[in-house]
Design a protein around this motif. Structure first.
Motif, PDB file in Angstrom:
ATOM      1  N   GLU A   1       0.828  -1.202   0.000  1.00  0.00           N
ATOM      2  CA  GLU A   1       0.000   0.000   0.000  1.00  0.00           C
ATOM      3  C   GLU A   1       0.867   1.259   0.000  1.00  0.00           C
ATOM      4  OE1 GLU A   1      -4.146  -1.379   2.133  1.00  0.00           O
ATOM      5  OE2 GLU A   1      -2.429  -0.977   3.435  1.00  0.00           O
ATOM      6  N   ARG A   2       1.939   1.232   0.764  1.00  0.00           N
ATOM      7  CA  ARG A   2       2.835   2.395   0.775  1.00  0.00           C
ATOM      8  C   ARG A   2       3.482   2.595  -0.593  1.00  0.00           C
ATOM      9  NH1 ARG A   2       4.347   0.230   5.769  1.00  0.00           N
ATOM     10  NH2 ARG A   2       6.246  -0.678   4.845  1.00  0.00           N
ATOM     11  N   GLU A   3       3.924   1.501  -1.200  1.00  0.00           N
ATOM     12  CA  GLU A   3       4.611   1.612  -2.483  1.00  0.00           C
ATOM     13  C   GLU A   3       3.678   2.080  -3.593  1.00  0.00           C
ATOM     14  OE1 GLU A   3       7.501  -1.044  -5.428  1.00  0.00           O
ATOM     15  OE2 GLU A   3       6.999  -1.755  -3.411  1.00  0.00           O
ATOM     16  N   LEU A   4       2.426   1.584  -3.568  1.00  0.00           N
ATOM     17  CA  LEU A   4       1.470   1.939  -4.617  1.00  0.00           C
ATOM     18  C   LEU A   4       0.718   3.228  -4.310  1.00  0.00           C
ATOM     19  CD1 LEU A   4       0.034  -1.612  -5.390  1.00  0.00           C
ATOM     20  CD2 LEU A   4       1.738  -0.338  -6.696  1.00  0.00           C
ATOM     21  N   GLY A   5       0.823   3.687  -3.065  1.00  0.00           N
ATOM     22  CA  GLY A   5       0.196   4.951  -2.697  1.00  0.00           C
ATOM     23  C   GLY A   5      -1.317   4.901  -2.638  1.00  0.00           C
ATOM     24  N   CYS A   6      -1.867   3.761  -2.236  1.00  0.00           N
ATOM     25  CA  CYS A   6      -3.327   3.635  -2.133  1.00  0.00           C
ATOM     26  C   CYS A   6      -3.680   2.558  -1.118  1.00  0.00           C
ATOM     27  CB  CYS A   6      -3.948   3.297  -3.490  1.00  0.00           C
ATOM     28  SG  CYS A   6      -3.403   1.718  -4.175  1.00  0.00           S
ATOM     29  N   THR A   7      -4.926   2.563  -0.683  1.00  0.00           N
ATOM     30  CA  THR A   7      -5.424   1.530   0.229  1.00  0.00           C
ATOM     31  C   THR A   7      -5.928   0.353  -0.592  1.00  0.00           C
ATOM     32  OG1 THR A   7      -6.071   3.177   1.875  1.00  0.00           O
ATOM     33  CG2 THR A   7      -7.089   0.997   2.055  1.00  0.00           C
ATOM     34  N   LEU A   8      -5.434  -0.825  -0.293  1.00  0.00           N
ATOM     35  CA  LEU A   8      -5.819  -2.026  -1.030  1.00  0.00           C
ATOM     36  C   LEU A   8      -6.863  -2.852  -0.304  1.00  0.00           C
ATOM     37  CD1 LEU A   8      -2.219  -3.136  -2.057  1.00  0.00           C
ATOM     38  CD2 LEU A   8      -3.901  -1.985  -3.519  1.00  0.00           C
ATOM     39  N   VAL A   9      -6.844  -2.788   1.035  1.00  0.00           N
ATOM     40  CA  VAL A   9      -7.711  -3.644   1.841  1.00  0.00           C
ATOM     41  C   VAL A   9      -8.469  -2.799   2.860  1.00  0.00           C
ATOM     42  CG1 VAL A   9      -7.826  -5.603   3.422  1.00  0.00           C
ATOM     43  CG2 VAL A   9      -6.128  -5.594   1.588  1.00  0.00           C
ATOM     44  N   ASN A  10      -9.786  -2.987   2.892  1.00  0.00           N
ATOM     45  CA  ASN A  10     -10.597  -2.380   3.949  1.00  0.00           C
ATOM     46  C   ASN A  10     -10.524  -3.276   5.168  1.00  0.00           C
ATOM     47  OD1 ASN A  10     -11.691  -0.168   2.389  1.00  0.00           O
ATOM     48  ND2 ASN A  10     -12.951  -1.694   1.313  1.00  0.00           N
ATOM     49  N   ARG A  11     -10.070  -2.756   6.273  1.00  0.00           N
ATOM     50  CA  ARG A  11      -9.898  -3.540   7.492  1.00  0.00           C
ATOM     51  C   ARG A  11     -11.036  -3.249   8.461  1.00  0.00           C
ATOM     52  NH1 ARG A  11      -5.346  -1.895   5.060  1.00  0.00           N
ATOM     53  NH2 ARG A  11      -3.421  -3.113   5.185  1.00  0.00           N
ATOM     54  N   SER A  12     -11.648  -4.319   8.972  1.00  0.00           N
ATOM     55  CA  SER A  12     -12.691  -4.164   9.990  1.00  0.00           C
ATOM     56  C   SER A  12     -12.583  -5.319  10.963  1.00  0.00           C
ATOM     57  CB  SER A  12     -14.083  -4.155   9.342  1.00  0.00           C
ATOM     58  OG  SER A  12     -14.443  -5.448   8.892  1.00  0.00           O
ATOM     59  N   THR A  13     -13.363  -5.261  12.021  1.00  0.00           N
ATOM     60  CA  THR A  13     -13.321  -6.343  13.025  1.00  0.00           C
ATOM     61  C   THR A  13     -13.937  -7.628  12.497  1.00  0.00           C
ATOM     62  OG1 THR A  13     -15.414  -5.534  13.939  1.00  0.00           O
ATOM     63  CG2 THR A  13     -13.377  -4.721  14.959  1.00  0.00           C
ATOM     64  N   LYS A  14     -14.766  -7.530  11.435  1.00  0.00           N
ATOM     65  CA  LYS A  14     -15.445  -8.712  10.908  1.00  0.00           C
ATOM     66  C   LYS A  14     -14.648  -9.396   9.811  1.00  0.00           C
ATOM     67  CE  LYS A  14     -20.159  -7.347  12.069  1.00  0.00           C
ATOM     68  NZ  LYS A  14     -21.535  -7.110  11.545  1.00  0.00           N
ATOM     69  N   GLU A  15     -14.224  -8.630   8.801  1.00  0.00           N
ATOM     70  CA  GLU A  15     -13.496  -9.236   7.693  1.00  0.00           C
ATOM     71  C   GLU A  15     -12.714  -8.193   6.925  1.00  0.00           C
ATOM     72  OE1 GLU A  15     -16.128 -11.034   4.888  1.00  0.00           O
ATOM     73  OE2 GLU A  15     -17.105  -9.151   4.347  1.00  0.00           O
ATOM     74  N   ALA A  16     -11.785  -8.665   6.117  1.00  0.00           N
ATOM     75  CA  ALA A  16     -10.996  -7.795   5.254  1.00  0.00           C
ATOM     76  C   ALA A  16     -11.554  -7.896   3.844  1.00  0.00           C
ATOM     77  CB  ALA A  16      -9.529  -8.214   5.282  1.00  0.00           C
ATOM     78  N   THR A  17     -11.862  -6.758   3.252  1.00  0.00           N
ATOM     79  CA  THR A  17     -12.393  -6.738   1.887  1.00  0.00           C
ATOM     80  C   THR A  17     -11.529  -5.835   1.020  1.00  0.00           C
ATOM     81  OG1 THR A  17     -13.876  -4.891   2.424  1.00  0.00           O
ATOM     82  CG2 THR A  17     -14.751  -7.130   2.681  1.00  0.00           C
ATOM     83  N   LEU A  18     -11.559  -6.075  -0.276  1.00  0.00           N
ATOM     84  CA  LEU A  18     -10.722  -5.313  -1.186  1.00  0.00           C
ATOM     85  C   LEU A  18     -11.392  -3.999  -1.584  1.00  0.00           C
ATOM     86  CD1 LEU A  18      -9.339  -8.023  -3.646  1.00  0.00           C
ATOM     87  CD2 LEU A  18      -8.312  -7.134  -1.552  1.00  0.00           C
TER      88      LEU A  18
END
Length: 301
Positions: free
Chosen positions: A40-57
């Motif tokens: 994510e740092r290298e590409l300069g964007c968020t790739l994964v949405n992080r939550s307590t339930k699941e990770a989604t793209l």
């Protein structure tokens, strides 16, 4: 970026969690998180949405996933070509209920005998889900009971399946055996498969060919699980249309009654689903060859 980071990202996407990806990769969860964060740092964007339930793209995550899977597939082909067995990966197969439960076990047994060191993961879903897995490269190959997307996938018939009306084994339904199914089925309580199921789509097409409007039926339940459907029918909840593969044991035991659909039949193909633009591994090609060898496609027509 490197392949380890891309693999961690792909496994998080497949497992919908960082902990699940860590278990598959035999890494710690912080290590997997660090790999994805570095991407994510290298590409300069968020790739994964992080939550307590699941990770989604995210949208960018879906875009990267397509490229990452292709790169990992090339890596697998190189490893296989040079005999790097220690680097074997898991072959992922997405299949709808009928092929997953009644066709693939035989192929898995043969595959296991020939390639004992290979690993396979069967993702059981509905036909729509199997196609989605193939198109998003979360599975190398898929199996469905209907054709849903003919623009982006290749569908290759591997088995000629037959659908039939399945009822309780009571005197009432025995008395209907000699009558035209179209004359009495609209008056019976119906159990249907869930939306997205190949069996449901083919059932609706079959009913229309019989002159029955699916919307006019008295649908008393929509059920996803085949075993639950069979037990519900046996208990008198309603009748259903089902693959003969799924009901063979109960029909032989006399606990359910099968009403064939006559000469025109309720035939449909069980299909192998492939993405023509995806580079499949040698392991996937070997499994496909075994399935074709066992079922032979046109041999069951």
């Amino acid at each position: 970026m490197n392949l380890k980071q891309l693999e961690a990202f792909v496994r998080v996407a497949d497992a919908h969690s960082f902990s699940g990806a860590a278990r598959e990769l035999y890494l710690s969860q912080p290590t997997v998180s660090a790999h994805v964060a570095a991407l994510e740092r290298e590409l300069g964007c968020t790739l994964v949405n992080r939550s307590t339930k699941e990770a989604t793209l995210t949208q960018q995550g879906h875009e990267l996933y397509m490229y990452a899977e292709q790169m990992l597939a090339v890596e697998r082909r190189i490893e296989e070509h040079f005999g790097l067995e220690r680097c074997r990966k898991t072959l992922r197969i997405a299949a709808s209920t009928v092929p997953a439960q009644y066709l693939l076990p035989r192929a898995l047994a043969v595959f296991r005998e020939r390639y004992p060191r290979e690993r396979i993961k069967i993702i059981e879903t509905d036909s729509a889900g199997a196609v989605e897995h193939v198109l998003e490269h979360r599975a190398e190959i898929g199996f469905t009971g209907t054709v849903l997307d003919s623009r982006h996938c290749i569908y290759q018939p591997v088995y000629r399946d037959e659908l039939a009306v399945v009822t309780p084994a009571t005197e009432h339904y025995r008395s209907l055996a000699a009558q035209d199914i179209a004359s009495w089925l609209p008056h019976e309580p119906i159990i249907m498969r869930e939306e997205g199921s190949g069996t449901r789509r083919e059932t609706e097409l079959l009913l229309e060919r019989m002159g029955i409007d699916p919307a006019s039926l008295s649908v008393v339940a929509t059920i996803e699980n085949e075993e639950t459907i069979k037990r519900s029918v046996a208990s008198g909840v309603g009748v259903t249309v089902m693959s003969l593969l799924a009901v063979a044991t109960e029909a032989a035991a006399g606990t359910l009654r099968v009403h064939p659909l006559g000469a025109e039949g309720g035939y449909r193909d069980i299909n192998l689903v492939l993405d023509p633009g995806y580079l499949r591994t040698a392991t996937a090609e070997a499994f496909i060859e075994i399935v074709r060898g066992i079922y032979g496609g046109s041999a069951h027509r």
